[in-house]
Enzyme design. Structure first.
Site, PDB file in Angstrom:
ATOM      1  N   ASP A   1      47.956  15.644  34.833  1.00 56.69           N
ATOM      2  CA  ASP A   1      47.031  15.753  35.961  1.00 56.69           C
ATOM      3  C   ASP A   1      46.479  17.172  35.904  1.00 56.69           C
ATOM      4  OD1 ASP A   1      45.752  16.125  38.370  1.00 56.69           O
ATOM      5  OD2 ASP A   1      47.507  15.758  39.629  1.00 56.69           O
TER       6      ASP A   1
ATOM      7  N   LYS B   1      38.147  23.693  37.154  1.00 54.61           N
ATOM      8  CA  LYS B   1      37.755  22.283  37.038  1.00 54.61           C
ATOM      9  C   LYS B   1      36.375  22.034  37.663  1.00 54.61           C
ATOM     10  CE  LYS B   1      39.683  17.692  38.117  1.00 54.61           C
ATOM     11  NZ  LYS B   1      40.888  17.054  38.698  1.00 54.61           N
TER      12      LYS B   1
ATOM     13  N   GLU C   1      41.717   9.400  38.221  1.00 58.18           N
ATOM     14  CA  GLU C   1      42.850   9.786  39.071  1.00 58.18           C
ATOM     15  C   GLU C   1      43.287   8.661  40.028  1.00 58.18           C
ATOM     16  OE1 GLU C   1      41.461  13.513  40.676  1.00 58.18           O
ATOM     17  OE2 GLU C   1      41.570  14.448  38.708  1.00 58.18           O
TER      18      GLU C   1
ATOM     19  N   ASP D   1      42.614  10.754  48.500  1.00 59.01           N
ATOM     20  CA  ASP D   1      43.129  11.928  47.768  1.00 59.01           C
ATOM     21  C   ASP D   1      42.601  13.220  48.386  1.00 59.01           C
ATOM     22  OD1 ASP D   1      43.755  13.978  46.006  1.00 59.01           O
ATOM     23  OD2 ASP D   1      43.163  12.885  44.198  1.00 59.01           O
TER      24      ASP D   1
END
Ligand code: ADP
Ligand code: MG
Length: 620
Positions: free
Chosen positions: A24, A89, A189, A213
């Site tokens: 992850d 990211k 994800e 999330d």
């Protein structure tokens, strides 16, 4: 189509089952997980230097150009914000145009010259791509896994948000490659999170789930339909600037008010310090005890009631996103069987309350550790790909990437290796010469950045493009790979509708051994290839910059002073010299200098030539 297994140490085909890890790669935190050989259950792996399984996605650049990653780097944020990179990211696979609005938020410098090319980060006297920096995080995770498992780790599944586009997914793959990892698959994800709860593992199962999330800096809600073990993303929604960091910021503002501290009086490191203190306070109140602390000699406090009030609007916003996602998915809220809770911020009691209320008829999955779920699910997918679960059959995949040649002999991947067939993907390109009416399209297969190292499959010419200035035509190249491995390549100039299609057979004449050799070469040459790509992209950018600057000078000769013209000339000369020297750092510095110098004049004259926003990648 074959599934390939190579041993990096020997370079041979490997019959023994390699370990494949699940990663992850998060905005705030990253984790690596693996299926425990004894218990057969997924588990997160601790970092090499401590017991913690969570590695903060923070990278600190040391004076000797090596990096420190994780907890130790996070501590450097207060001392050396200009050399400490976080949230990389957000920059992955992005151009400066994509991120322009929020670059000022970062403590480090983002280079902003050619607006459509991928962003770069300046740390000291060097420039790094987000791919290289992400690779540093991946190297750290790889090292932790190798240490704990006591064996080499060369294969991984890496997760990305469901909304990541082609370029962001490719950048993630490249980062893996650079870290010495063969990326078997990029997994969404929310899909990984569902797998962690066992959803989708039973082929007969058919259901719709929502994955909520809430991480450090981002919120994602995804609605997935699962049927025959296949996950279909029905809708995604969210906010890429909403997460635990906002909760921290709300606490900071509250403290600045209540303790009467002037924000402008704080140094850069005090700003980071109060941010970290707020995060500590948040976690403490969410765990059930009130917080009392000290900042610049003043007492600061927090309890759960105050915290709830501070974050109430933010939490409501996530619920609005859920409602929009549901609308887009055309699924009734009663039909959502499960809601999977993901991300560290779903530990906040108010978040759990509001989500439970909103999805009142669904089962809320929150038994697993929300920080670990995505990595655990990735480990399950990795295990399936490693062939350890006989009950789950693997679908056919492409053994090597397929792409086309772009300016400078670079390979631009359109269909990444290991994609399930049938597969369709496309991307837009443009021309590099004024009035260009023909465009040669060369199709390649392979993993190397230089097309000359890959295998040429076909070449054709798109003719009759109406004459337009360079950068104007919009040429869409679509790759359509059918279930038999036949590739159809279609090139279409979108402004005029001119179109041409050819059929290619990528598989033809390539043995499994050759495929393996190509994979191995791409891993051993990853750094060299990236250097080549970065250099040639920088050269392409520079040449474009010189061209447009000359055009600009031509158009505004009368209004520019002699001294300015002279300086521009000198700067262009120095850029040309560094291009000739093929020195990447020097090219960047000269580009930066030319850009910085011309920008105010370009802005003054509202001239768009220099920062032409319409450009795509040019082929030749
Ligand atoms: P990402 O997916 O963005 O990398 P994570 O899922 O790791 O992020 O979530 C990180 C966020 O979770 C941070 O804002 C962190 O402060 C928050 N968080 C972690 N533990 C807790 C906790 N016990 N209570 C409240 N927030 C928490
Ligand atoms: Mg996450």
């Amino acid at each position: 189509m074959a599934k390939i297994s190579i041993n990096l140490n020997t370079g041979t085909v490997d019959d023994k089952k390699d370990v494949v890890v699940g990663i992850d790669l998060g905005t705030t935190n990253s984790l690596v997980a693996v299926i425990d050989p004894d218990s057969k259950e997924p588990r997160a792996i601790s970092q090499s230097d401590n017991k913690n399984v969570i590695t903060p996605s923070v990278i600190y650049a040391q004076a000797d150009h090596t990096f420190i990653v994780g907890e130790q780097a996070k501590r450097m944020l207060t001392k050396h914000p200009e050399k400490t990179v976080y949230s990389v990211k957000r920059l992955l696979g992005k151009s400066y145009n994509d991120v322009a609005e929020y670059t000022s938020e970062f403590g480090f410098k983002i280079i902003d010259e050619d607006t459509e090319s991928l962003v770069k980060i300046r740390l000291g006297d060097r420039f790094y791509s987000p791919i290289e920096l992400s690779a540093e995080i991946l190297k750290e995770l790889k090292a932790s896994a190798e240490k704990e498992l006591n064996q080499k780790v060369t294969k991984a599944v890496i997760t990305v948000p469901a909304y990541f586009n082609d370029s962001q997914r490719q950048a993630t793959r490249d980062a893996g490659k650079l870290a010495g990892l063969e990326v078997l698959r990029i997994v969404n994800e929310p899909t990984a999170a569902s797998l962690a709860y066992g959803i989708g593992l039973d082929k007969s199962q058919q259901k719709v789930v929502a994955v909520y999330d809430l991480g450090g800096g981002t919120f994602d809600i995804s609605i997935l339909r699962i049927e025959d073990g296949i996950f279909e993303v029905l809708a995604t929604n969210g906010n890429t600037f909403l997460g635990g960091d906002d909760f921290d910021r709300a606490i900071v503002n509250y403290w600045l008010n209540t303790a009467a501290i002037d924000a402008d009086s704080l140094s850069a490191s005090e700003v980071q310090e109060i941010r970290l203190l707020a995060e500590t306070a948040k976690k403490q109140v969410c765990n059930g005890s009130a917080f009392v602390g000290n900042f610049v000699g003043k007492e600061v406090t927090l309890d759960l009631d105050v915290f709830d009030t501070l974050i109430s609007d933010k939490v409501d916003e996530t619920i609005r996103c859920c409602s929009n996602a549901l609308k887009d998915s055309k699924v009734a809220i009663e039909d959502i069987e499960e809601v999977v809770m993901v991300g560290g911020s779903t530990r906040v009691p108010l978040v759990i309350d509001r989500v439970t209320k909103f999805f009142s008829s669904s089962n809320i999955d929150s038994s697993l550790n929300p920080d670990e779920i995505v990595a655990l699910g990735a480990a399950i997918e990795a295990d399936i790909l490693a062939g350890n679960r006989r009950d789950l059959l693997l679908l056919d995949v492409t053994p090597l990437s397929l792409g086309i040649e772009t300016l400078g002999g670079l390979m631009d991947v359109i269909i990444p290796r290991n994609s399930r067939v049938p597969f369709k993907a496309g991307r837009n390109y443009t021309t590099s010469i004024d009035g260009q009416v023909n465009l040669k399209i060369s199709v390649f297969q392979g993993e190397r950045d230089k097309v000359s190292e890959n295998r040429k499959l076909a070449e054709f010419v798109l003719t009759n493009i109406p004459a337009m200035p360079a950068g104007f035509p919009k040429i869409e190249i679509a790759f359509i790979l059918d279930a038999d491995g036949i590739l159809k390549v279609r090139a279409k100039e979108l402004r005029s509708g001119v179109e041409q299609t050819i059929d290619v057979k990528p598989q033809y004449g390539l043995t499994d051994d050759e495929v393996e050799k190509r994979l191995l070469d791409s891993l051993t040459n990853a750094q060299k290839d990236l250097d080549y790509r970065v250099l040639h992209e920088a050269i392409n950018e520079s040449e474009y910059l010189i061209k447009s600057t000359l055009k600009f000078v031509e158009n505004h000769k009368e209004s520019l002073e002699e001294s300015v013209l002279k300086e521009i000339d000198t700067l262009i000369k120095s850029l040309e010299t560094s291009i000739d020297a093929k020195n990447k750092e020097q090219i960047q510095l000269s580009q930066d200098a030319l850009n910085d110098f011309t920008k105010p004049y370009a802005e003054q004259m509202m001239d768009v030539t220099i920062s032409d926003a319409l450009r795509g990648k040019s082929i030749e």
